[in-house]
Design a protein around this motif. Structure first.
Motif, PDB file in Angstrom:
ATOM      1  N   GLY A 132      50.174  60.970  15.022  1.00  0.00           N
ATOM      2  CA  GLY A 132      49.575  60.071  14.039  1.00  0.00           C
ATOM      3  C   GLY A 132      49.300  58.673  14.554  1.00  0.00           C
ATOM      4  O   GLY A 132      48.630  57.882  13.891  1.00  0.00           O
ATOM      5  N   ASP A 133      49.814  58.315  15.735  1.00  0.00           N
ATOM      6  CA  ASP A 133      49.581  56.976  16.281  1.00  0.00           C
ATOM      7  C   ASP A 133      48.111  56.778  16.633  1.00  0.00           C
ATOM      8  O   ASP A 133      47.448  57.680  17.140  1.00  0.00           O
ATOM      9  N   ILE A 134      47.617  55.585  16.353  1.00  0.00           N
ATOM     10  CA  ILE A 134      46.264  55.200  16.751  1.00  0.00           C
ATOM     11  C   ILE A 134      46.423  54.209  17.891  1.00  0.00           C
ATOM     12  O   ILE A 134      47.092  53.186  17.750  1.00  0.00           O
ATOM     13  N   ILE A 135      45.811  54.535  19.035  1.00  0.00           N
ATOM     14  CA  ILE A 135      45.982  53.762  20.262  1.00  0.00           C
ATOM     15  C   ILE A 135      44.703  52.997  20.576  1.00  0.00           C
ATOM     16  O   ILE A 135      43.609  53.524  20.456  1.00  0.00           O
ATOM     17  N   GLU A 136      44.871  51.771  21.018  1.00  0.00           N
ATOM     18  CA  GLU A 136      43.739  50.956  21.461  1.00  0.00           C
ATOM     19  C   GLU A 136      43.829  50.790  22.974  1.00  0.00           C
ATOM     20  O   GLU A 136      44.897  50.480  23.507  1.00  0.00           O
ATOM     21  N   ILE A 137      42.712  51.015  23.655  1.00  0.00           N
ATOM     22  CA  ILE A 137      42.623  50.827  25.103  1.00  0.00           C
ATOM     23  C   ILE A 137      41.764  49.588  25.343  1.00  0.00           C
ATOM     24  O   ILE A 137      40.615  49.543  24.922  1.00  0.00           O
ATOM     25  N   THR A 138      42.327  48.587  26.001  1.00  0.00           N
ATOM     26  CA  THR A 138      41.574  47.374  26.328  1.00  0.00           C
ATOM     27  C   THR A 138      41.724  47.078  27.814  1.00  0.00           C
ATOM     28  O   THR A 138      42.625  47.596  28.474  1.00  0.00           O
ATOM     29  N   SER A 139      40.848  46.248  28.330  1.00  0.00           N
ATOM     30  CA  SER A 139      40.979  45.830  29.724  1.00  0.00           C
ATOM     31  C   SER A 139      41.958  44.653  29.789  1.00  0.00           C
ATOM     32  O   SER A 139      42.079  43.878  28.849  1.00  0.00           O
ATOM     33  N   THR A 140      42.647  44.541  30.912  1.00  0.00           N
ATOM     34  CA  THR A 140      43.627  43.466  31.085  1.00  0.00           C
ATOM     35  C   THR A 140      42.929  42.168  31.483  1.00  0.00           C
ATOM     36  O   THR A 140      41.794  42.178  31.952  1.00  0.00           O
ATOM     37  N   PRO A 141      43.608  41.023  31.323  1.00  0.00           N
ATOM     38  CA  PRO A 141      43.023  39.750  31.756  1.00  0.00           C
ATOM     39  C   PRO A 141      42.658  39.758  33.247  1.00  0.00           C
ATOM     40  O   PRO A 141      41.634  39.192  33.637  1.00  0.00           O
ATOM     41  N   PHE A 142      43.479  40.413  34.069  1.00  0.00           N
ATOM     42  CA  PHE A 142      43.179  40.494  35.500  1.00  0.00           C
ATOM     43  C   PHE A 142      41.798  41.102  35.718  1.00  0.00           C
ATOM     44  O   PHE A 142      40.977  40.597  36.477  1.00  0.00           O
ATOM     45  N   TYR A 143      41.505  42.172  35.030  1.00  0.00           N
ATOM     46  CA  TYR A 143      40.220  42.859  35.176  1.00  0.00           C
ATOM     47  C   TYR A 143      39.075  41.990  34.646  1.00  0.00           C
ATOM     48  O   TYR A 143      38.023  41.870  35.275  1.00  0.00           O
ATOM     49  N   ARG A 144      39.273  41.378  33.475  1.00  0.00           N
ATOM     50  CA  ARG A 144      38.218  40.554  32.876  1.00  0.00           C
ATOM     51  C   ARG A 144      37.887  39.336  33.723  1.00  0.00           C
ATOM     52  O   ARG A 144      36.766  38.847  33.699  1.00  0.00           O
ATOM     53  N   ILE A 145      38.841  38.844  34.502  1.00  0.00           N
ATOM     54  CA  ILE A 145      38.596  37.685  35.371  1.00  0.00           C
ATOM     55  C   ILE A 145      38.051  38.120  36.723  1.00  0.00           C
ATOM     56  O   ILE A 145      37.114  37.513  37.252  1.00  0.00           O
ATOM     57  N   SER A 146      38.610  39.175  37.296  1.00  0.00           N
ATOM     58  CA  SER A 146      38.246  39.549  38.664  1.00  0.00           C
ATOM     59  C   SER A 146      36.854  40.159  38.791  1.00  0.00           C
ATOM     60  O   SER A 146      36.143  39.885  39.759  1.00  0.00           O
ATOM     61  N   VAL A 147      36.437  40.963  37.850  1.00  0.00           N
ATOM     62  CA  VAL A 147      35.132  41.621  37.968  1.00  0.00           C
ATOM     63  C   VAL A 147      33.969  40.629  38.019  1.00  0.00           C
ATOM     64  O   VAL A 147      33.102  40.740  38.883  1.00  0.00           O
ATOM     65  N   PRO A 148      33.905  39.618  37.141  1.00  0.00           N
ATOM     66  CA  PRO A 148      32.799  38.666  37.238  1.00  0.00           C
ATOM     67  C   PRO A 148      32.814  37.830  38.527  1.00  0.00           C
ATOM     68  O   PRO A 148      31.791  37.277  38.911  1.00  0.00           O
ATOM     69  N   LEU A 149      33.955  37.755  39.200  1.00  0.00           N
ATOM     70  CA  LEU A 149      34.037  36.981  40.439  1.00  0.00           C
ATOM     71  C   LEU A 149      33.501  37.729  41.657  1.00  0.00           C
ATOM     72  O   LEU A 149      33.237  37.119  42.689  1.00  0.00           O
ATOM     73  N   ILE A 150      33.319  39.035  41.548  1.00  0.00           N
ATOM     74  CA  ILE A 150      32.896  39.832  42.704  1.00  0.00           C
ATOM     75  C   ILE A 150      31.528  39.396  43.217  1.00  0.00           C
ATOM     76  O   ILE A 150      31.359  39.174  44.417  1.00  0.00           O
ATOM     77  N   VAL A 151      30.555  39.242  42.348  1.00  0.00           N
ATOM     78  CA  VAL A 151      29.193  38.894  42.778  1.00  0.00           C
ATOM     79  C   VAL A 151      29.137  37.519  43.439  1.00  0.00           C
ATOM     80  O   VAL A 151      28.585  37.378  44.539  1.00  0.00           O
ATOM     81  N   PRO A 152      29.709  36.460  42.839  1.00  0.00           N
ATOM     82  CA  PRO A 152      29.656  35.160  43.522  1.00  0.00           C
ATOM     83  C   PRO A 152      30.376  35.161  44.879  1.00  0.00           C
ATOM     84  O   PRO A 152      29.913  34.533  45.829  1.00  0.00           O
ATOM     85  N   ILE A 153      31.477  35.885  44.966  1.00  0.00           N
ATOM     86  CA  ILE A 153      32.202  35.940  46.240  1.00  0.00           C
ATOM     87  C   ILE A 153      31.355  36.649  47.295  1.00  0.00           C
ATOM     88  O   ILE A 153      31.254  36.189  48.437  1.00  0.00           O
ATOM     89  N   LEU A 154      30.730  37.749  46.915  1.00  0.00           N
ATOM     90  CA  LEU A 154      29.862  38.447  47.873  1.00  0.00           C
ATOM     91  C   LEU A 154      28.674  37.575  48.281  1.00  0.00           C
ATOM     92  O   LEU A 154      28.239  37.602  49.436  1.00  0.00           O
ATOM     93  N   PHE A 155      28.138  36.798  47.358  1.00  0.00           N
ATOM     94  CA  PHE A 155      27.048  35.873  47.690  1.00  0.00           C
ATOM     95  C   PHE A 155      27.526  34.845  48.714  1.00  0.00           C
ATOM     96  O   PHE A 155      26.850  34.577  49.704  1.00  0.00           O
ATOM     97  N   LEU A 156      28.706  34.280  48.484  1.00  0.00           N
ATOM     98  CA  LEU A 156      29.242  33.283  49.416  1.00  0.00           C
ATOM     99  C   LEU A 156      29.521  33.898  50.787  1.00  0.00           C
ATOM    100  O   LEU A 156      29.289  33.259  51.818  1.00  0.00           O
TER     101      LEU A 156
END
Length: 119
Positions: A51-75
């Motif tokens: 009967g439990d309802i579970i929520e799956i969310t992304s962690t702060p680590f993921y939300r911060i690190s993914v957007p940084l990939i493109v600028p780092i690769l550009f640099l």
């Protein structure tokens, strides 16, 4: 389109789910350990009951690190020496892969219980 998230009950694959999808999974023994994975990314492990309802969310680590990939690769591409550029790019990708083993990418939490019990 992202790949499906694998849902594991007591270490065994029970189902797959896409983003924004809702599914119901029967818990045979009334209680089980739940964890989700996607490639090498994983979540915390929680105990769930029928009967439990579970929520799956992304962690702060993921939300911060993914957007940084493109600028780092550009640099990295601004480095004039090809050898250094390849070494740094390889190290960066290795860091991304290894970090998925050490940091949880998904967070699981019980948000409600359909049977009216508190989570």
């Amino acid at each position: 389109m992202a790949s499906k998230i694998q849902i594991k009950l007591n270490g065994q694959r029970a189902a797959s789910i896409k983003e924004k999808e809702h599914i119901e999974i029967e818990i045979p023994e009334g209680k089980a350990n739940l964890k989700v994975t996607q490639f090498t990314a994983n979540s915390n492990k929680i105990t769930v009951k029928d009967g439990d309802i579970i929520e799956i969310t992304s962690t702060p680590f993921y939300r911060i690190s993914v957007p940084l990939i493109v600028p780092i690769l550009f640099l990295v591409n601004l480095i004039p020496n090809l050898t250094y550029r390849l070494i740094i790019s390889g190290a960066f990708f290795a860091l991304i892969v290894v970090s998925q083993f050490y940091f949880k990418i998904f967070n699981l939490r019980v948000v409600a219980n359909k049977r009216g019990q508190h989570p």
